[in-house]
Design an enzyme around this catalytic site. Structure first.
Site, short mmCIF file in Angstrom:
data_model
loop_
_atom_site.label_atom_id
_atom_site.label_comp_id
_atom_site.label_asym_id
_atom_site.label_seq_id
_atom_site.Cartn_x
_atom_site.Cartn_y
_atom_site.Cartn_z
CB THR A 82 -0.61 0.60 1.19
OG1 THR A 82 -1.72 -0.59 1.20
CG2 THR A 82 -2.04 1.46 1.36
CE LYS A 89 -5.88 -4.80 -0.85
NZ LYS A 89 -4.27 -4.51 -0.09
CG ASP A 118 -4.46 -2.08 2.57
OD1 ASP A 118 -3.69 -1.62 3.46
OD2 ASP A 118 -4.30 -3.02 1.63
CD GLU A 163 -2.44 -2.33 -1.39
OE1 GLU A 163 -2.49 -2.07 -0.77
OE2 GLU A 163 -1.75 -3.66 -0.58
N GLY A 164 -2.72 -5.28 -4.99
CA GLY A 164 -2.92 -6.61 -5.01
C GLY A 164 -3.37 -6.79 -3.13
N GLY A 224 -2.38 -9.60 -0.06
CA GLY A 224 -1.41 -10.04 0.57
C GLY A 224 -0.32 -10.49 -0.60
N1 LIG Z 1 7.94 2.77 2.85
C1 LIG Z 1 7.31 2.05 4.53
N2 LIG Z 1 7.66 3.62 4.95
C2 LIG Z 1 6.61 3.83 6.50
N3 LIG Z 1 6.19 2.28 6.47
C3 LIG Z 1 6.37 0.83 5.60
C4 LIG Z 1 6.61 1.28 4.73
N4 LIG Z 1 7.15 0.27 4.49
C5 LIG Z 1 6.00 -0.63 5.33
N5 LIG Z 1 6.24 -0.06 5.62
C6 LIG Z 1 5.19 -0.66 7.37
O1 LIG Z 1 4.81 -1.66 7.32
C7 LIG Z 1 3.70 -1.68 7.40
C8 LIG Z 1 2.99 -3.12 6.71
O2 LIG Z 1 2.69 -1.47 5.03
P1 LIG Z 1 1.38 -1.72 4.14
O3 LIG Z 1 0.35 -1.86 4.83
O4 LIG Z 1 1.89 -0.61 2.68
O5 LIG Z 1 1.48 -3.11 3.56
P2 LIG Z 1 0.65 -4.04 2.67
O6 LIG Z 1 1.92 -5.43 2.03
O7 LIG Z 1 -0.27 -3.25 1.53
O8 LIG Z 1 0.03 -4.81 3.59
P3 LIG Z 1 -1.27 -5.99 3.15
O9 LIG Z 1 -1.10 -6.95 2.37
O10 LIG Z 1 -2.55 -5.85 4.44
O11 LIG Z 1 -1.96 -4.95 2.42
C9 LIG Z 1 2.94 -1.09 7.68
O12 LIG Z 1 2.53 -0.87 9.09
C10 LIG Z 1 3.43 -0.25 6.95
O13 LIG Z 1 3.86 1.61 8.43
MG LIG Z 2 -1.67 -2.81 1.48
#
Ligand SMILES: Nc1ncnc2c1ncn2[C@@H]1O[C@H](COP(=O)(O)OP(=O)(O)OP(=O)(O)O)[C@@H](O)[C@H]1O
Ligand SMILES: [Mg+2]
Length: 225
Positions: A16, A37, A53, A112-113, A115
Site C-alpha cells: 500500500t 484494490k 488500504d 494493489e494486490g 497479500g
Molecule cells: N516505505 C515505508 N514507509 C513507512 N512504513 C512502511 C514502509 N514500507 C512498509 N511500511 C510499514 O509496513 C506495514 C505494512 O505496510 P503496508 O500496509 O503498505 O503493507 P501491505 O503489503 O500493503 O499489507 P496488506 O497485505 O495488508 O495489504 C505498515 O505498518 C507500514 O507502516
Molecule cells: Mg495493503
C-alpha cells in the site's frame, strides 16, 4: 490499459505504501491516475493511526475510497474466506470488470494486490490470475532484511511462470543506514532474478510525503502494458 500491478512477497510488506507513493508521484506530475484494490479485508482490526488500504490509495490518487475498493470485509483473513464468512463469494469476472472500469478514464491504473501472488480471491482464482487478466506489468514489494531473498525469488518465479512482466522489486521500508546484509540483498536479488531492484524510504501517510518518496522511484519505467 496502462498501469502497474503492485504485489508483494507477503501480507504487510509495504504494497500500500509503495502503490500510494507511485500514485501520488504520478498525480503530482499531472498524470490522470486511478487506483484499485480488488478486495480489502481486516477492516475490523484497523492499525492504530493508519488508514485502511483503499483510504490511503484514494487519498494518494485524489479519489473516493469507494471508487478504489468495490469489496470490503471485516475479518483479517484471506479474501476467499472473508467472502465465505460473509455468506458470499468473490466473482472473478466482476472483479476484473471493476478494475477495468476503475482505470477506464485514467492514463495510469495502479492496482494493489491482496497479500502475495497466490492468495485466493476464490479457490479457483488467485491474485496472480487477476494480474494476468488485467495484462499489467508487476512490481514486487519486499522486506529489506533476512529472509527476503528466497521470498522475493519465489514471487518473481511465480509471476514469470504465469507470463507476467516483472518490472522491479522494491525493498521497503529502506532504512537510512542500511546494514551490509540489506545492501547485499539489493545486489543479490538483482543478479539472481535479473530484475531491477529499487528501495523506498520510510515515509508517513501524508500525500505530499508520499509524492516525494514516489518521485525518487523510476515509476515511468514500471508502467505498462
Ligand atoms: N516505505 C515505508 N514507509 C513507512 N512504513 C512502511 C514502509 N514500507 C512498509 N511500511 C510499514 O509496513 C506495514 C505494512 O505496510 P503496508 O500496509 O503498505 O503493507 P501491505 O503489503 O500493503 O499489507 P496488506 O497485505 O495488508 O495489504 C505498515 O505498518 C507500514 O507502516
Ligand atoms: Mg495493503
Amino acid at each position: 490499459m496502462g498501469g502497474c500491478f503492485v504485489t508483494g512477497t507477503d501480507t504487510g510488506v509495504g504494497k500500500t505504501v509503495l502503490a500510494a507513493a507511485m500514485l501520488a508521484a504520478l498525480r503530482a506530475d499531472g498524470v490522470r491516475v486511478a487506483a484499485f484494490k480488488p478486495v480489502v479485508t481486516g477492516l475490523d482490526e484497523p492499525e492504530p493511526g493508519r488508514p485502511a488500504d483503499h483510504e490511503l490509495l484514494a487519498a494518494a490518487a485524489g479519489l473516493a475510497p469507494e471508487a478504489v475498493a468495490p469489496q470490503t470485509f471485516g475479518p483479517a483473513v484471506s479474501p476467499h474466506l472473508a467472502a465465505e464468512l460473509a455468506g458470499t463469494t468473490i466473482d472473478p469476472a466482476a472483479t476484473i470488470a471493476a478494475a477495468r472500469a476503475a482505470g477506464a478514464s485514467a492514463d495510469a491504473l495502479v492496482v494493489e494486490g491482496v497479500g502475495g501472488l497466490l492468495v485466493p480471491l476464490t479457490v479457483d482464482f488467485t491474485v496472480r490470475d487477476l494480474a494476468v487478466a488485467l495484462g499489467l506489468p508487476v512490481v514486487v514489494a519486499a522486506r529489506p532484511g533476512l529472509g527476503t531473498i528466497s521470498h522475493t525469488l519465489l514471487t518473481v518465479e511465480a509471476a514469470r511462470a504465469a507470463g507476467l512482466d516483472v518490472r522491479a522489486v522494491v525493498l521497503t521500508p529502506w532504512p537510512g543506514a542500511p546494514s551490509a546484509m540489506q545492501r547485499s540483498n539489493v545486489k543479490t536479488i538483482a543478479r539472481m532474478a535479473e530484475v531491477e531492484v529499487a528501495t523506498l524510504a520510510d515515509v508517513g501517510t501524508g500525500v505530499d510525503e508520499l509524492a516525494a518518496a514516489g518521485a525518487a522511484l523510476p515509476v515511468g519505467r514500471w508502467l505498462g502494458p
